[in-house]
Write a protein that holds these residues in place. Structure first.
Motif, PDB file in Angstrom:
ATOM      1  N   MET A  48     -34.190  15.372 -48.990  1.00 41.80           N
ATOM      2  CA  MET A  48     -34.890  16.626 -48.724  1.00 41.80           C
ATOM      3  C   MET A  48     -34.085  17.826 -49.221  1.00 41.80           C
ATOM      4  N   LYS A  49     -32.767  17.700 -49.254  1.00 39.52           N
ATOM      5  CA  LYS A  49     -31.927  18.752 -49.835  1.00 39.52           C
ATOM      6  C   LYS A  49     -32.239  18.899 -51.327  1.00 39.52           C
ATOM      7  N   THR A  50     -32.334  17.768 -52.019  1.00 42.19           N
ATOM      8  CA  THR A  50     -32.656  17.807 -53.443  1.00 42.19           C
ATOM      9  C   THR A  50     -34.058  18.356 -53.662  1.00 42.19           C
ATOM     10  N   ALA A  51     -35.018  17.921 -52.855  1.00 43.02           N
ATOM     11  CA  ALA A  51     -36.383  18.446 -52.973  1.00 43.02           C
ATOM     12  C   ALA A  51     -36.398  19.954 -52.764  1.00 43.02           C
ATOM     13  N   ILE A  81     -34.954  21.657 -55.900  1.00 41.97           N
ATOM     14  CA  ILE A  81     -35.912  21.654 -57.004  1.00 41.97           C
ATOM     15  C   ILE A  81     -37.017  22.669 -56.732  1.00 41.97           C
ATOM     16  N   CYS A  82     -37.524  22.666 -55.509  1.00 39.48           N
ATOM     17  CA  CYS A  82     -38.625  23.556 -55.136  1.00 39.48           C
ATOM     18  C   CYS A  82     -38.256  25.028 -55.315  1.00 39.48           C
ATOM     19  N   SER A  83     -37.030  25.364 -54.971  1.00 41.72           N
ATOM     20  CA  SER A  83     -36.615  26.770 -55.036  1.00 41.72           C
ATOM     21  C   SER A  83     -36.002  27.159 -56.375  1.00 41.72           C
ATOM     22  N   GLY A  84     -35.813  26.176 -57.271  1.00 34.78           N
ATOM     23  CA  GLY A  84     -35.191  26.477 -58.561  1.00 34.78           C
ATOM     24  C   GLY A  84     -33.694  26.682 -58.465  1.00 34.78           C
ATOM     25  N   TYR A  85     -33.084  26.150 -57.421  1.00 34.22           N
ATOM     26  CA  TYR A  85     -31.640  26.294 -57.198  1.00 34.22           C
ATOM     27  C   TYR A  85     -30.910  25.195 -57.961  1.00 34.22           C
ATOM     28  N   ARG A  93     -30.698  20.705 -62.284  1.00 33.18           N
ATOM     29  CA  ARG A  93     -31.031  21.360 -63.546  1.00 33.18           C
ATOM     30  C   ARG A  93     -31.955  20.481 -64.383  1.00 33.18           C
ATOM     31  N   ALA A  94     -31.690  19.182 -64.446  1.00 32.89           N
ATOM     32  CA  ALA A  94     -32.543  18.275 -65.215  1.00 32.89           C
ATOM     33  C   ALA A  94     -33.964  18.254 -64.646  1.00 32.89           C
ATOM     34  N   ALA A  95     -34.081  18.256 -63.321  1.00 31.41           N
ATOM     35  CA  ALA A  95     -35.405  18.314 -62.692  1.00 31.41           C
ATOM     36  C   ALA A  95     -36.088  19.638 -63.000  1.00 31.41           C
TER      37      ALA A  95
END
Length: 189
Positions: free
Chosen positions: A91-94, A97-101, A108-110
């Motif tokens: 969920m940290k990764t999600a 990705i969701c916030s563009g962080y 970055r790849a996502a």
């Protein structure tokens, strides 16, 4: 579209899913150039859940990228790929990705896949899901990401956890048209 696929592993439980995915890609799809990036949390989870170390995955991929190497080829939109699978996706990764962080290579790849409108499959691992998790996953879906939690299935009569893992990996590969041996439901007749 290049025959390249990025696989990201983040620190959620579910490392056996990533290992099975890499093994299937290596064995069945040698024409696909695979690029793996692994968070520190995923390294720890890999060891905890499978007894494997990151070096054990090296033979299964074409390139293993350091998560801190923000300038790697997979961080650029000009590096054409089929897309990316994040398995497991914490969920940290999600949220990142969701916030563009994009403060590491996996994120970055996502982010690049999202901006280039390439397929991004997130094998989201968490239970129960909080409202924050659901909001982030909903927003990611609305942005074009495929949210593919590893759900148990019973209609295919799995005999083991390995059967469940293979079924989920087959569903992941189906997102990229790489699932020729997958189980297909033919109704209740």
């Amino acid at each position: 579209m290049a025959d390249r696929l990025i696989i990201g592993m983040s620190g959620a439980s579910g490392a056996p899913l990533a290992v099975e995915l890499l093994e299937q890609l290596h064995a069945r799809c040698p024409q696909i150039e695979t690029h793996l990036v692994v968070s520190r949390g995923a390294e720890l989870t890999l060891e905890q859940e499978t007894g494997l170390h990151l070096d054990d995955l090296r033979p299964l991929v074409h390139s293993l990228h350091d998560n801190g190497e923000i300038g790697a080829c997979i961080a650029s939109g000009s590096f054409r790929t089929m897309g990316m699978i994040v398995v497991p996706c914490s969920m940290k990764t999600a949220a990142g990705i969701c916030s563009g962080y994009s403060d590491n290579l996996l994120l970055r790849a996502a982010d690049v896949c999202m901006k280039e409108r390439r397929k991004l499959v997130l094998v989201a691992r968490e239970s129960p899901l909080s409202t924050i998790h659901l909001r982030n996953l909903c927003e990611l879906s609305q942005m074009g990401a495929v949210i593919l939690p590893p759900m148990l299935t019973y209609y295919d009569h799995p005999a083991s956890l390995a059967d469940c893992t293979r079924h989920t990996v087959s569903r992941i590969l189906a997102q990229f048209g790489l699932d020729e041996d997958s189980y297909e439901w033919d109704g209740m007749g």
